[in-house]
Write a protein that holds these residues in place. Structure first.
Motif, short mmCIF file in Angstrom:
data_model
loop_
_atom_site.label_atom_id
_atom_site.label_comp_id
_atom_site.label_asym_id
_atom_site.label_seq_id
_atom_site.Cartn_x
_atom_site.Cartn_y
_atom_site.Cartn_z
N ARG A 1 4.24 -1.06 10.66
CA ARG A 1 3.43 -2.00 11.45
C ARG A 1 1.96 -1.61 11.39
O ARG A 1 1.08 -2.46 11.22
N ARG A 2 1.69 -0.31 11.47
CA ARG A 2 0.30 0.14 11.38
C ARG A 2 -0.27 -0.16 10.01
O ARG A 2 -1.43 -0.60 9.88
N ALA A 3 0.54 0.07 8.95
CA ALA A 3 0.08 -0.22 7.60
C ALA A 3 -0.19 -1.71 7.43
O ALA A 3 -1.17 -2.12 6.78
N GLN A 4 0.68 -2.54 8.02
CA GLN A 4 0.48 -3.99 7.93
C GLN A 4 -0.79 -4.44 8.64
O GLN A 4 -1.55 -5.24 8.14
N MET A 5 -1.04 -3.88 9.82
CA MET A 5 -2.23 -4.25 10.59
C MET A 5 -3.50 -3.80 9.90
O MET A 5 -4.56 -4.38 10.09
N ASN A 6 -3.39 -2.76 9.06
CA ASN A 6 -4.54 -2.27 8.32
C ASN A 6 -4.69 -2.96 6.96
O ASN A 6 -5.47 -2.53 6.12
N GLY A 7 -3.84 -4.00 6.76
CA GLY A 7 -3.98 -4.79 5.55
C GLY A 7 -2.97 -4.52 4.48
O GLY A 7 -3.06 -5.05 3.38
N GLY A 8 -1.94 -3.70 4.78
CA GLY A 8 -0.94 -3.41 3.78
C GLY A 8 0.27 -4.27 3.93
O GLY A 8 0.36 -5.09 4.81
N GLY A 9 1.28 -4.07 2.97
CA GLY A 9 2.58 -4.71 2.93
C GLY A 9 2.79 -5.70 3.95
O GLY A 9 3.71 -5.90 4.60
N THR B 1 0.83 -1.21 0.00
CA THR B 1 0.00 0.00 0.00
C THR B 1 0.86 1.25 0.00
O THR B 1 2.06 1.22 0.30
N ALA B 2 0.22 2.36 -0.29
CA ALA B 2 0.90 3.66 -0.26
C ALA B 2 1.40 3.96 1.15
O ALA B 2 2.47 4.53 1.33
#
Length: 310
Positions: free
Chosen positions: A302-310, A138-139
């Motif tokens: 980590r926040r991006a991952q928990m929200n479904g990203g990278g 994700t971005a």
């Protein structure tokens, strides 16, 4: 017809991810000791890399032979058997290339350049994770990666300089990032079918055997002069390689490779701290700020991952 495998409970999956994240951080801290061990080594850098891998084989064999297998992503590949050719060759050869080019870069460019350019591995891993592992990037994750890399640039401070007489060494450092990034992708791919123990055992054996002829090519000796020299090599092999890379390999079976590669950027931050504690290397305010920025980038990832990203 056999029943379909039951889905893992959400609580169990969450616990496993937390354990994998803890293993990843501890693995990064363990490999952060490697520059200190390499600096203290009494033999050449390629020979040191050979011992790093080959002296790790006995404890890794014991771990593989006698300890219960760590969980895989899938149940395939269980049992004590000779692994396929890809498992034997690919990660081991890639890690051998990583060690060889890393040590070569230190000889032909500044430590600052070698450290920063070799830590561009997350860029390679993210591209490979998207192309090979089909991870969603994700971005928000890309922004987090940019923040972390900017922190790494701040960490090396004004010592980083492109061009001049360091071009060859800079190219070797970027080759290091390419090999280590490809190694992480290979491990993440193979961890879907194989346990951490067998993967680390066979890849380490191949790494050591691949580096041995390069020791001769580089004209380096193989025998440390003192018992302390041997202790340094065992510390490098058992702490930085068997423990550090083993924990990272375990984590790659449960966490996205793109995110994992960013967390491993804790390593240069910790290495700078260890250098200050044990080698008396000073830390400037810009370096301290850079370490903080790296950690902010990891938290954003980590926040991006928990929200479904990278």
């Amino acid at each position: 017809m056999s029943a379909a495998p039951k889905a893992e409970p959400a609580a169990t999956a969450g616990l496993r991810q937390h354990l994998a994240l803890a293993a990843l951080v501890l693995g990064a801290l363990a490999i952060a000791f490697s520059p200190i061990f390499v600096r203290l080594s009494e033999i050449g850098p390629t020979a040191t890399g050979f011992y790093r891998a080959i002296l790790a084989v006995p404890p890794l064999w014991l771990w593989w032979r006698f300890m219960p297998a760590l969980p895989r992503v899938s149940a395939a590949g269980s049992g004590r058997r000779l692994p396929p050719l890809a498992l034997i060759l690919v990660p081991g050869l890639l890690f051998a290339g990583d060690l060889f080019f890393w040590h070569l870069s230190i000889q032909y460019t500044t430590v600052a350049n070698a450290t920063l350019l070799s830590n561009f591995a997350p860029v390679i891993v993210t591209l490979g994770a998207w192309l090979v592992l089909r991870e969603k990037i994700t971005a928000a994750f890309l922004v987090a990666m940019l923040v972390a890399i900017c922190g790494a640039l701040m960490l090396v401070g004004a010592s980083f300089q492109l061009g001049g007489t360091n071009v060859f060494g800079d190219m070797m450092a970027f080759a290091t990032a390419t090999f280590y990034g490809a190694y992480m992708i290979a491990v993440a791919k193979l961890r879907g079918r194989h346990g951490t123990q067998e993967l680390m055992l066979w890849s380490s054996l191949v790494t050591g055997l691949a580096l041995l002829p390069m020791v001769w090519v580089m004209g380096e000796g193989l025998l440390p002069a003192t018992a302390g020299g041997w202790l340094t090599l065992f510390g490098l092999a058992w702490i930085s390689h068997a423990l550090g890379q083993g924990l990272i390999a375990y984590a790659l079976g449960h966490l996205p490779a793109s995110f994992s590669s960013l967390v491993v950027l804790i390593q240069p931050v910790a290495a700078a701290g260890f250098g200050w504690l044990w080698l008396g290397e000073g830390l400037q305010p810009l370096q301290l700020a850079g370490g903080a920025v790296v950690l902010v980038g990891i938290l954003l990832a980590r926040r991006a991952q928990m929200n479904g990203g990278g």
